[in-house]
Design a protein around this motif. Structure first.
Motif, PDB file in Angstrom:
ATOM      1  N   ARG A 269       0.826  -1.207   0.000  1.00 55.35           N
ATOM      2  CA  ARG A 269       0.000   0.000   0.000  1.00 55.35           C
ATOM      3  C   ARG A 269       0.861   1.258   0.000  1.00 55.35           C
ATOM      4  O   ARG A 269       0.568   2.233  -0.717  1.00 55.35           O
ATOM      5  N   GLN A 270       1.918   1.263   0.808  1.00 54.27           N
ATOM      6  CA  GLN A 270       2.765   2.448   0.879  1.00 54.27           C
ATOM      7  C   GLN A 270       3.407   2.744  -0.474  1.00 54.27           C
ATOM      8  O   GLN A 270       3.456   3.900  -0.913  1.00 54.27           O
ATOM      9  N   ILE A 271       3.899   1.697  -1.135  1.00 51.69           N
ATOM     10  CA  ILE A 271       4.488   1.896  -2.459  1.00 51.69           C
ATOM     11  C   ILE A 271       3.433   2.403  -3.433  1.00 51.69           C
ATOM     12  O   ILE A 271       3.651   3.366  -4.179  1.00 51.69           O
ATOM     13  N   ALA A 272       2.263   1.752  -3.424  1.00 50.48           N
ATOM     14  CA  ALA A 272       1.219   2.074  -4.391  1.00 50.48           C
ATOM     15  C   ALA A 272       0.745   3.510  -4.258  1.00 50.48           C
ATOM     16  O   ALA A 272       0.660   4.253  -5.251  1.00 50.48           O
ATOM     17  N   LEU A 273       0.433   3.932  -3.038  1.00 50.91           N
ATOM     18  CA  LEU A 273      -0.091   5.283  -2.860  1.00 50.91           C
ATOM     19  C   LEU A 273       0.972   6.331  -3.157  1.00 50.91           C
ATOM     20  O   LEU A 273       0.664   7.414  -3.675  1.00 50.91           O
ATOM     21  N   ALA A 274       2.227   6.035  -2.843  1.00 51.19           N
ATOM     22  CA  ALA A 274       3.304   6.971  -3.161  1.00 51.19           C
ATOM     23  C   ALA A 274       3.502   7.094  -4.672  1.00 51.19           C
ATOM     24  O   ALA A 274       3.749   8.199  -5.187  1.00 51.19           O
ATOM     25  N   LEU A 275       3.382   5.983  -5.399  1.00 46.59           N
ATOM     26  CA  LEU A 275       3.494   6.036  -6.858  1.00 46.59           C
ATOM     27  C   LEU A 275       2.383   6.887  -7.464  1.00 46.59           C
ATOM     28  O   LEU A 275       2.636   7.731  -8.339  1.00 46.59           O
ATOM     29  N   LEU A 276       1.151   6.676  -7.022  1.00 42.62           N
ATOM     30  CA  LEU A 276       0.044   7.467  -7.549  1.00 42.62           C
ATOM     31  C   LEU A 276       0.217   8.942  -7.220  1.00 42.62           C
ATOM     32  O   LEU A 276      -0.082   9.820  -8.043  1.00 42.62           O
ATOM     33  N   GLY A 666      14.003  -2.269   0.390  1.00 41.61           N
ATOM     34  CA  GLY A 666      12.959  -1.362   0.837  1.00 41.61           C
ATOM     35  C   GLY A 666      11.695  -2.125   1.170  1.00 41.61           C
ATOM     36  O   GLY A 666      11.726  -3.178   1.816  1.00 41.61           O
ATOM     37  N   LEU A 667      10.567  -1.621   0.720  1.00 34.13           N
ATOM     38  CA  LEU A 667       9.282  -2.265   0.979  1.00 34.13           C
ATOM     39  C   LEU A 667       8.914  -3.254  -0.114  1.00 34.13           C
ATOM     40  O   LEU A 667       7.926  -3.974   0.023  1.00 34.13           O
ATOM     41  N   TRP A 668       9.671  -3.296  -1.201  1.00 36.21           N
ATOM     42  CA  TRP A 668       9.415  -4.261  -2.272  1.00 36.21           C
ATOM     43  C   TRP A 668      10.174  -5.534  -1.946  1.00 36.21           C
ATOM     44  O   TRP A 668      11.406  -5.570  -1.977  1.00 36.21           O
ATOM     45  N   GLN A 669       9.439  -6.596  -1.588  1.00 33.63           N
ATOM     46  CA  GLN A 669      10.077  -7.837  -1.154  1.00 33.63           C
ATOM     47  C   GLN A 669       9.353  -9.027  -1.780  1.00 33.63           C
ATOM     48  O   GLN A 669       8.383  -9.548  -1.221  1.00 33.63           O
ATOM     49  N   PRO A 670       9.799  -9.490  -2.950  1.00 31.96           N
ATOM     50  CA  PRO A 670       9.168 -10.638  -3.590  1.00 31.96           C
ATOM     51  C   PRO A 670       9.474 -11.922  -2.836  1.00 31.96           C
ATOM     52  O   PRO A 670      10.362 -11.969  -1.976  1.00 31.96           O
ATOM     53  N   ARG A 671       8.728 -12.980  -3.166  1.00 35.10           N
ATOM     54  CA  ARG A 671       8.905 -14.248  -2.443  1.00 35.10           C
ATOM     55  C   ARG A 671      10.054 -15.075  -2.972  1.00 35.10           C
ATOM     56  O   ARG A 671      10.656 -15.850  -2.243  1.00 35.10           O
ATOM     57  N   GLY A 672      10.349 -14.949  -4.253  1.00 32.76           N
ATOM     58  CA  GLY A 672      11.266 -15.884  -4.885  1.00 32.76           C
ATOM     59  C   GLY A 672      12.726 -15.479  -4.783  1.00 32.76           C
ATOM     60  O   GLY A 672      13.086 -14.308  -4.956  1.00 32.76           O
ATOM     61  N   ALA A 673      13.603 -16.462  -4.497  1.00 37.40           N
ATOM     62  CA  ALA A 673      15.040 -16.212  -4.510  1.00 37.40           C
ATOM     63  C   ALA A 673      15.565 -16.221  -5.941  1.00 37.40           C
ATOM     64  O   ALA A 673      16.445 -15.448  -6.308  1.00 37.40           O
ATOM     65  N   THR A 674      15.028 -17.115  -6.768  1.00 38.81           N
ATOM     66  CA  THR A 674      15.265 -17.088  -8.210  1.00 38.81           C
ATOM     67  C   THR A 674      13.904 -16.797  -8.832  1.00 38.81           C
ATOM     68  O   THR A 674      12.965 -17.582  -8.679  1.00 38.81           O
TER      69      THR A 674
END
Length: 878
Positions: A269-276, A666-674
């Motif tokens: 949410r923080q990323i999304a609202l900041a982008l908009l 940062g706040l962008w943290q995907p699940r996959g290592a590869t």
């Protein structure tokens, strides 16, 4: 023999046709023009013309066709019965009466309990009035009602939905719009509109639409990863002496409680609202905020249909894609009309301020132009006949209560594309003008107003931490309490700080809160006065847009530290040898990264690779390439590959990947290592070991071919594939999920063939298919697993030659976890279970299907929630 004259009898359709004729006669005698208009609207009449004579001729024709339409209507619709207690119904009725009095449905409205029945199933729900304008409640029946089902139940793939009179949405219009995108292969999220018959408190309300709400259910059934949906609110509006309007718009998320209650969604949410906010304040181009391809396709479809209503600031709905950190459009309130004088206009997307700004971006504009050309080609082929056939089926369902409803004249599309191609200079095009400004009060300019928490910062300062808050809103900000977390995620109640709580921050006020140096994150319980108190998390020295996955311009100074990487335009080549990398390297766009045989990269803990383009690995049997940690590191930050429609396939042969973790940037943290996103990929002879994140290999929206893959010693899941198509062949999975909750192969919304796969030591499910996946499994071996082959949530698995031994709980399972999807189908032949009493390890839930060698297994009621609280409980790493 009867001597008396038998009384004439009429069939129900004949009676309805007779009553329609009587209704028309009555309408002609009713003195109120408005009453006549409302009655015609609710019986399906939609004017296709502008002048009175043509309208009258259309009405006469529709009336003459009405009896036939009634007689041939498809009456076999699902019947939803709704019961609302009398006292609760009075509350809804009062809201409706107030709306009729005030000219609009109030924002604050009653929500009451209701019981719904469908196919002998009972559902408990909350219900309120839906919509804003009076057309939602203008008739005595068929008011628009918004439902939220309780106990996580679902109807027609939705937990949240509205029942809406067809005339409110201009009947078949939205369905034709979404069908156009589907037939053009535009993958745009569109809420379902499904006709049903509604009986409310014993009164037959007739045909209404079940309309999906903007919720997680909508995302799931549209093959989207869990995320958030956003919209815009108006913060303030000004008008200058020339009458030009400027609006200050405030982005916000829908389902606020759900989003803020989920730590991962809260970060998104923080990323999304900041982008908009950046887009609205013109700090960031549209293509850096929105998925340019999907947005271009949506805007082209809007222009084809003259659907200007979808472009107003308050009707935009966007899905935030957490993988790409970009927004996709969601079809919302398109209000398409069959009236030629409203349909045909120069492209409205060029006139509305927000869409105009999007199209000013050359990248997004190029995708718009491509989409327009696609629509032109499809219309010149067979798009219109396909739409007409689809429309007729839908009309047959609506004619039972809307017999005056006529089909759209879809040939108007040909006029539209002809005028597109001639830039409105061709014959019959010069009289087509711009959007009629009298239909909507346009804004000439706009700006963004950030949410208070998006402006907040938690920063290091002089050996301590300071949480800086500013109330930039018009109402007071209530701060209830604060909790701290250290780097081990131990919680601190911060008693000295909380001694000053609760406190109120008035509009325009700022507050600095000093915190101990060891605190790396804080949970603040707070809310504006009009909102409920919720938890907002802030991480030290990490702003919302600290990092988002974007290609980076070449950093010559950084790359000079790595002379073993030869950098050319569109090409990075790693020389053979063993090399150390201490930074997180991100390529420019459309770059091919090449690892030859004998290239070995060793990464520091926070170092990793992010490729925007494609990955080519040319290892050999005798001389593979490798990616691993440095000697003094416990793990490294993984490999991510982002493709686009211009990128070649990633081809990876003979590659060893070990000790990798997902990038925590940062706040962008995907699940996959590869991690492969939106890319075709060929993986051969790849070995992934000692994985340190949730997924060892994670592929999203991929066209895949995997041969001879080995995954061993995975902390959690081995291979997770969402919305993939392809095959996995001759592959092995050993020691999976040693922390807990680890699946061997976990797929959602995918169509895969698995050939000759084996699993040994899996803490959860060896093969898990969910969310409408289709799997074909040819030869699979399970040994020492908790669960073997599992189908759930409308997944179909066909399996042959399955061997299972040392299965702790269930070798074969078929059930429903998410009610929006329903049951699953598992069909197994040549099943060989080596465990004693194996018949007790085969389970199928009522509503699902499990067959073994053609024999159906008896189903039973399962406590699926209980399973996921106990033997299937996940404890996946963050």
């Amino acid at each position: 023999m009867r001597l008396d004259t038998p009384k004439a009898t009429y069939t129900p359709p004949e009676r309805k046709a007779f009553m329609l004729g009587v209704l028309i006669l009555i309408l002609l005698l009713i003195p109120s023009v408005n009453a006549v208009k409302i009655a015609l609207i609710h019986n399906g009449y939609v004017a296709h013309y502008e002048d009175g004579k043509s309208k009258l001729m259309q009405l006469v024709q529709d009336i003459s066709l009405a009896p036939k339409r009634l007689l041939t209507a498809d009456k076999d619709l699902p019947v939803i019965k709704v019961d609302i207690k009398y006292q609760d119904w009075l509350k809804l009725e009062q809201d409706r009466n107030n709306a009729l009095k005030n000219g609009i449905i109030a924002e604050q409205r009653n929500q009451v309990n209701a019981t719904l029945y469908l196919n002998q199933q009972k559902y408990f729900a909350k219900v309120r009035l839906q919509g804003d304008m009076l057309d939602h409640v203008s008739n005595d029946t068929r008011w628009s009602l918004r439902f939220e089902l309780k106990k996580k139940k679902a109807l027609f793939e939705s937990r949240k939905f509205a029942l809406v009179a067809p005339n409110v949405r201009i009947h078949q219009g939205p369905s034709l719009f979404s069908k156009t995108m589907e037939l053009a292969d535009f993958d745009i999220i569109a809420p379902k509109n499904m006709p049903v018959r509604v009986v409310l408190n014993g009164v037959d309300w007739g045909t209404m639409f079940v309309e999906q709400a903007f919720s997680q259910s909508l995302l799931a059934v549209n093959d989207r990863t869990e995320g958030l949906i956003t919209r815009l609110d108006i913060h303030e509006q000004t008008q200058n002496s020339a009458g030009e309007i400027t609006r200050v718009l405030k982005p916000r998320e829908l389902q606020r409680g759900t989003i803020l209650g989920n730590p991962a969604l809260s970060q998104q949410r923080q990323i999304a609202l900041a982008l908009l906010d950046d887009f609205l304040n013109k700090k960031r181009p549209a293509s850096d905020v929105f998925d340019a391809k999907k947005m271009g396709q949506y805007l082209a479809t809007v222009d084809l249909w003259g659907a200007w209503h979808a472009l107003t600031w308050n009707n935009w709905r966007w899905y935030y894609n957490p993988h790409l950190a970009k927004f996709e459009p969601i079809q919302s309130d398109v209000a398409v009309t069959p009236a030629k004088h409203h349909w045909l206009m120069t492209p409205p997307s060029h006139d509305f301020a927000l869409s105009k700004a999007m199209l000013d971006d050359p990248i997004l504009r190029s995708h718009y132009d491509i989409a327009k050309q696609t629509l032109i080609e499809r219309i010149n082929q067979n798009l219109i006949p396909e739409l007409q056939a689809y429309e007729q089926t839908l009309l047959n369902k609506l004619h039972g209560d809307s017999p005056l409803l006529a089909p759209f004249d879809l040939t108007i599309m040909k006029t539209q594309i002809m005028c597109w191609q001639s830039d409105y200079q061709g014959a019959g095009c010069q009289n087509i003008g711009q959007f009629d400004a009298s239909l909507h009060q346009q804004m000439q300019d706009y700006a963004g107003h950030a949410n208070w928490d998006i402006l907040a910062r938690f920063n290091s300062r002089s050996g301590t931490g300071v949480l800086e808050l500013v109330n930039n809103d018009k109402e007071s900000l209530h701060l209830k309490s604060i909790t701290g977390l250290n780097r081990y995620e131990d919680r601190s109640e911060l008693e000295e700080v909380n001694a000053d709580f609760p406190r109120v921050l008035n509009p325009g006020e700022t507050l600095n809160i000093n915190l101990p140096a060891d605190i790396v994150a804080v949970d603040l319980r707070a809310a504006l006065a009009s909102k409920k108190i919720a938890t907002f998390q802030f991480k030290k020295d990490i702003a919302p847009l600290h990092f988002i996955p974007r290609p980076q311009p070449l950093n010559a100074s950084l790359m000079s530290q790595y002379p073993f990487i030869e950098v050319n335009e569109g090409h990075w080549y790693v020389k053979p040898g063993t090399w150390q990398i201490n930074d997180f390297l991100v390529t420019p766009n459309n770059t091919e990264l090449v690892l030859p045989a004998g290239a070995h990269l060793e990464f520091a803990t926070k170092a990793g690779l992010m490729v925007f383009g494609n990955l080519t690995v040319k290892g050999t049997t005798d001389n593979p390439a490798s990616l691993t940690k440095q000697v003094n590191s416990r793990k490294w930050s993984g490999l991510s590959v982002f493709s686009n429609e211009y990128s070649p396939k990633s081809v990876v042969r003979h590659l060893n990947i070990s000790y990798s973790s997902n990038p925590k940037l940062g706040l962008w943290q995907p699940r996959g290592a590869t991690y492969f996103v939106k890319t075709p990929v060929l993986l051969e002879d790849i070995h992934i070991s000692e994985n340190q994140s949730e997924d060892g290999l994670n592929i999203i929206n991929g066209d895949i071919e995997i041969n001879r893959m080995l995954i061993t010693n995975a902390l959690s899941d081995a291979f997770d594939c969402d919305f993939c198509v392809g095959s996995v062949n001759d592959s092995e999975f050993r020691s999976i999920g040693f922390r807990s909750g680890g699946d061997g192969i976990d797929v959602s919304g995918s169509k895969l063939t698995l050939n000759n796969v084996s699993f040994n030591g899996v803490r959860d499910k060896a093969i898990s298919g969910g969310e409408r996946s289709h799997l074909t499994v040819n030869t699979a071996r399970f040994n020492n697993v908790n669960f073997g082959l599992v189908a759930k949530d409308d997944t179909k698995i066909t399996a042959t030659n399955i061997t299972a031994e040392n299965v702790t709980h269930h070798a074969l399972m078929s059930y429903s976890k998410k009610p929006i999807f329903g049951g699953a189908i598992l069909d197994v032949s040549e099943f060989n279970c080596l465990d004693a009493q194996c018949e007790n390890k085969i389970t199928v839930e009522t509503g699902s299907v499990l067959t073994i060698n053609g024999t159906a297994i008896d189903s039973q009621d399962l406590d699926v929630k209980g399973l996921y609280r106990t033997i299937m409980k996940s404890d996946k790493p963050r």
